[in-house]
Design an enzyme around this catalytic site. Structure first.
Site, PDB file in Angstrom:
ATOM      1  N   TYR A  91       0.829  -1.209   0.000  1.00 36.39           N
ATOM      2  CA  TYR A  91       0.000   0.000   0.000  1.00 36.39           C
ATOM      3  C   TYR A  91       0.866   1.263   0.000  1.00 36.39           C
ATOM      4  CZ  TYR A  91      -3.880   3.065   1.465  1.00 36.39           C
ATOM      5  OH  TYR A  91      -4.830   4.057   1.554  1.00 36.39           O
ATOM      6  N   ALA A 147       3.945   1.591  -1.071  1.00 36.31           N
ATOM      7  CA  ALA A 147       4.611   1.730  -2.364  1.00 36.31           C
ATOM      8  C   ALA A 147       3.659   2.297  -3.405  1.00 36.31           C
ATOM      9  CB  ALA A 147       5.144   0.373  -2.826  1.00 36.31           C
TER      10      ALA A 147
END
Length: 248
Positions: A158, A160
């Site tokens: 999430y 990233a």
């Protein structure tokens, strides 16, 4: 841009912050095409100023068709707001005891990247293409990141994706400025939506204690950020943090 006169596409519109955004825009006088894969949620949202279009933001053909339908329905589109997103939390590597370890499955990584990052790229690309082609000026493309873009344990996928959203938005802003089109991101913190009801109450309470404002945000406060991004013509290429002071 006057929000009362804008014509907008909102993705992730069937529930949560996307739904609140659709209702806020319509109440302000805007016309909205609400896009989501949840048909039941969309049907409950449809109204005089809100038109619905079913589409999966990870599917290229469906997104292109949805954007075409929005331009046909509204005559023009000058605002896009991307709320579609999911989370699939998990540690990169977890010790489950007795010398055994598990790691985040590739499918879990890909699901979040596909929905949160690719599912932002496709609506932005398709809307920008038609804005540039049709000479829509001014225009604004709003993406939704997260306080977690700075990195959060158990949210590598999430975080990233949401960090990628901000970098992508900055690139779009630079590329489309000559066309009179702005791009901006909004990064919500912990917001009081139904998604938090699945969170362990003790963990949620601990998270709230770390927020300088000492409370959860509201969907109305996120919509206020969307409205600012639409109306402030000098705001582009930046990420607006609405998180009660949690980021640093």
């Amino acid at each position: 841009m006057d929000v009362t006169e804008c014509r907008a596409i909102v993705t992730g519109a069937a529930s949560g912050l996307g739904r609140a955004c659709c209702l806020g825009l319509a109440e302000a006088g805007a016309e909205v095409v609400a896009v989501d894969s949840d048909r039941k949620g969309l049907d409950s949202l449809a109204g005089d100023r809100i038109f619905v279009q079913e589409a999966d933001v990870t599917r290229e053909c469906e997104v292109a068709s949805a954007v075409d339908a929005a331009f046909a329905r509204l005559g023009r589109v000058d605002v896009l707001v991307n709320f579609a997103g999911i989370y699939r939390d998990g540690l990169l590597v977890k010790d489950i005891g007795e010398g055994d370890f598990v790691s985040m499955p590739l499918a879990q990584w890909r699901a979040v990247i596909e929905t949160d990052l690719t599912g932002t790229f496709l609506p932005v690309r398709e809307t920008a293409l038609r804005m540039v082609r049709d000479g829509v000026r001014p225009g604004v493309l709003i993406t939704v990141s997260s306080v977690s873009r700075n990195g959060n344990p158990g949210q590598g996928n999430y975080s990233a994706a949401k960090a990628g959203v901000v970098a992508f938005t900055r690139s779009v802003a630079l590329e489309l400025a000559p066309h009179g089109i702005r791009a901006a991101a909004i990064a919500p913190g912990f917001i009081d939506t139904p998604i938090l009801s699945a969170m362990d109450p003790d963990r949620l309470s601990a998270q709230v204690d770390e927020i300088p404002a000492r409370r959860l945000g509201t969907p109305a406060e996120i919509f206020a950020g969307v409205r600012f991004a639409i109306e402030c013509e000098y705001f582009t290429g930046r990420c607006l943090e609405i998180d009660g002071g949690l980021s640093f």
